[in-house]
Design a protein around this motif. Sequence first.
Motif, PDB file in Angstrom:
ATOM      1  N   LEU A   1       3.242  -9.086  -2.749  1.00  0.00           N
ATOM      2  CA  LEU A   1       3.085 -10.286  -1.915  1.00  0.00           C
ATOM      3  C   LEU A   1       1.856 -11.091  -2.282  1.00  0.00           C
ATOM      4  O   LEU A   1       1.877 -12.317  -2.245  1.00  0.00           O
ATOM      5  N   LEU A   2       0.791 -10.398  -2.661  1.00  0.00           N
ATOM      6  CA  LEU A   2      -0.411 -11.132  -3.054  1.00  0.00           C
ATOM      7  C   LEU A   2      -0.139 -11.920  -4.333  1.00  0.00           C
ATOM      8  O   LEU A   2      -0.578 -13.047  -4.477  1.00  0.00           O
ATOM      9  N   GLU A   3       0.646 -11.324  -5.245  1.00  0.00           N
ATOM     10  CA  GLU A   3       1.059 -12.069  -6.447  1.00  0.00           C
ATOM     11  C   GLU A   3       1.841 -13.307  -6.031  1.00  0.00           C
ATOM     12  O   GLU A   3       1.604 -14.402  -6.518  1.00  0.00           O
ATOM     13  N   LEU A   4       2.757 -13.108  -5.110  1.00  0.00           N
ATOM     14  CA  LEU A   4       3.646 -14.181  -4.673  1.00  0.00           C
ATOM     15  C   LEU A   4       2.878 -15.365  -4.088  1.00  0.00           C
ATOM     16  O   LEU A   4       3.223 -16.516  -4.299  1.00  0.00           O
ATOM     17  N   VAL A   5       1.823 -15.073  -3.327  1.00  0.00           N
ATOM     18  CA  VAL A   5       1.071 -16.174  -2.704  1.00  0.00           C
ATOM     19  C   VAL A   5      -0.109 -16.627  -3.570  1.00  0.00           C
ATOM     20  O   VAL A   5      -0.943 -17.413  -3.132  1.00  0.00           O
ATOM     21  N   GLY A   6      -0.176 -16.110  -4.803  1.00  0.00           N
ATOM     22  CA  GLY A   6      -1.205 -16.581  -5.730  1.00  0.00           C
ATOM     23  C   GLY A   6      -2.560 -15.922  -5.524  1.00  0.00           C
ATOM     24  O   GLY A   6      -3.587 -16.497  -5.903  1.00  0.00           O
ATOM     25  N   LEU A   7      -2.577 -14.714  -4.913  1.00  0.00           N
ATOM     26  CA  LEU A   7      -3.849 -14.019  -4.695  1.00  0.00           C
ATOM     27  C   LEU A   7      -3.815 -12.613  -5.302  1.00  0.00           C
ATOM     28  O   LEU A   7      -4.354 -11.670  -4.716  1.00  0.00           O
ATOM     29  N   GLY A   8      -3.167 -12.502  -6.480  1.00  0.00           N
ATOM     30  CA  GLY A   8      -3.092 -11.201  -7.136  1.00  0.00           C
ATOM     31  C   GLY A   8      -4.490 -10.603  -7.314  1.00  0.00           C
ATOM     32  O   GLY A   8      -5.407 -11.327  -7.710  1.00  0.00           O
ATOM     33  N   GLY A   9      -4.660  -9.326  -6.984  1.00  0.00           N
ATOM     34  CA  GLY A   9      -5.952  -8.663  -7.175  1.00  0.00           C
ATOM     35  C   GLY A   9      -6.942  -8.851  -6.029  1.00  0.00           C
ATOM     36  O   GLY A   9      -8.061  -8.344  -6.088  1.00  0.00           O
ATOM     37  N   TYR A  10      -6.554  -9.528  -4.978  1.00  0.00           N
ATOM     38  CA  TYR A  10      -7.475  -9.800  -3.862  1.00  0.00           C
ATOM     39  C   TYR A  10      -7.531  -8.669  -2.823  1.00  0.00           C
ATOM     40  O   TYR A  10      -8.207  -8.797  -1.801  1.00  0.00           O
ATOM     41  N   GLN A  11      -6.840  -7.556  -3.082  1.00  0.00           N
ATOM     42  CA  GLN A  11      -6.697  -6.509  -2.066  1.00  0.00           C
ATOM     43  C   GLN A  11      -7.980  -6.171  -1.319  1.00  0.00           C
ATOM     44  O   GLN A  11      -8.001  -6.025  -0.106  1.00  0.00           O
ATOM     45  N   ARG A  12      -9.071  -5.964  -2.062  1.00  0.00           N
ATOM     46  CA  ARG A  12     -10.288  -5.409  -1.424  1.00  0.00           C
ATOM     47  C   ARG A  12     -11.248  -6.480  -0.910  1.00  0.00           C
ATOM     48  O   ARG A  12     -12.325  -6.189  -0.417  1.00  0.00           O
TER      49      ARG A  12
END
Length: 333
Positions: free
Chosen positions: A116-127
């Motif tokens: 989902l983070l990839e989908l909304v353009g925030l890949g790698g933002y988990q932490r």
Amino acid sequence: MSLRLNGVDVRYGDVEAVSGVDLEVAGGEVVALLGPSGCGKSTLLRAVAGLERVSAGAVTWDGTDLAGTPVHRRGFGLVFQDGQLFPHRDVAGNVAFGLRMRGAARGERDKRVAELLELVGLGGYQRRRVTELSGGEQQRVALARALAPDPRLLLLDEPLSALDRSLREQLALDLARLLRETGATALVVTHDHDEAFTLADRVAVMRAGRLRQTGPPARVWREPVDVETARFLGCGVVLAPEAAERLVGVRARVGLRETALRVVPDGPGGPGSVLDAVVLGRVHRRDHVRLLVRIGDDEFDAVGPVVGTWEPGDRVRLAVDQDGVAVIGSATG
Ligand SMILES: Nc1ncnc2c1ncn2[C@@H]1O[C@H](COP(=O)(O)OP(=O)(O)OP(=O)(O)O)[C@@H](O)[C@H]1O
């Protein structure tokens, strides 16, 4: 897979915020509830979510009345204007919230969060901490959080209105793409017609608690049902049929937006029918020049290219841009 509202009223004490609303949102469809501030859009959305009690009529999903179903059992995803993220959780913790509630295993959760983070353009933002994100990033996280449990319906209440203009335009395009790619069924509240028309398959225009017109964006734009709807959709001038026939060649009540009349470059060629006008004033705008002109005895707005150097008293030739013209009252609500 569809949401249906039948004769829905919502009251706050003596105030009838929503009156007699009938509306259907089919599976995979995006419908925008569009209207001025205070017209009851948010109240209607909240009633669908189960956050407000319906005082008459029914909200149903696939034929089942939802009156007895609490918010968290409706299977709907919610996004509000200000995101309402959990400040003490990081991005992944926010996005995984609904999955955790559903008892999803850790591995499955992590995979879905990354997706989902990839989908909304925030890949790698988990932490990342959500308090350290920009407004636009926070809304993307809110969207990812709402989408994570695969809701059967997405309810978005002014999801972009807290953002500044250029970011809002970009995010509206991203959101439109995202809704298409995920095949989401969604009801979006907005007071901004650009946003509604960017996002929606159908637009439902509300005023004073009632739905005034529902239809595909192009139809609502070109054929608003009444004068108030035309004015709300940017028609600053409303012409009677006789004047409309003279000016734009349509014998009907017609609304003109500020872009309805455009300067035709000098020289041969160009559109067949042009109007002669005299410039009264000129203002530079972001990407065009706005002119006040006189045609016959009447004054109108017109637009020209940003390089234009017209002065009051100059003569210009104008052509009608049909996108700036609305024929009022020919459509049925
Ligand atoms: N909790 C409440 N108690 C009493 N009246 C309310 C409440 N919430 C909203 N209203 C009233 O109900 C009407 C509709 O409000 P609502 O917030 O649904 O409009 P809206 O179209 O979403 O406006 P906005 O875009 O400004 O949020 C307004 O007259 C508002 O003052």
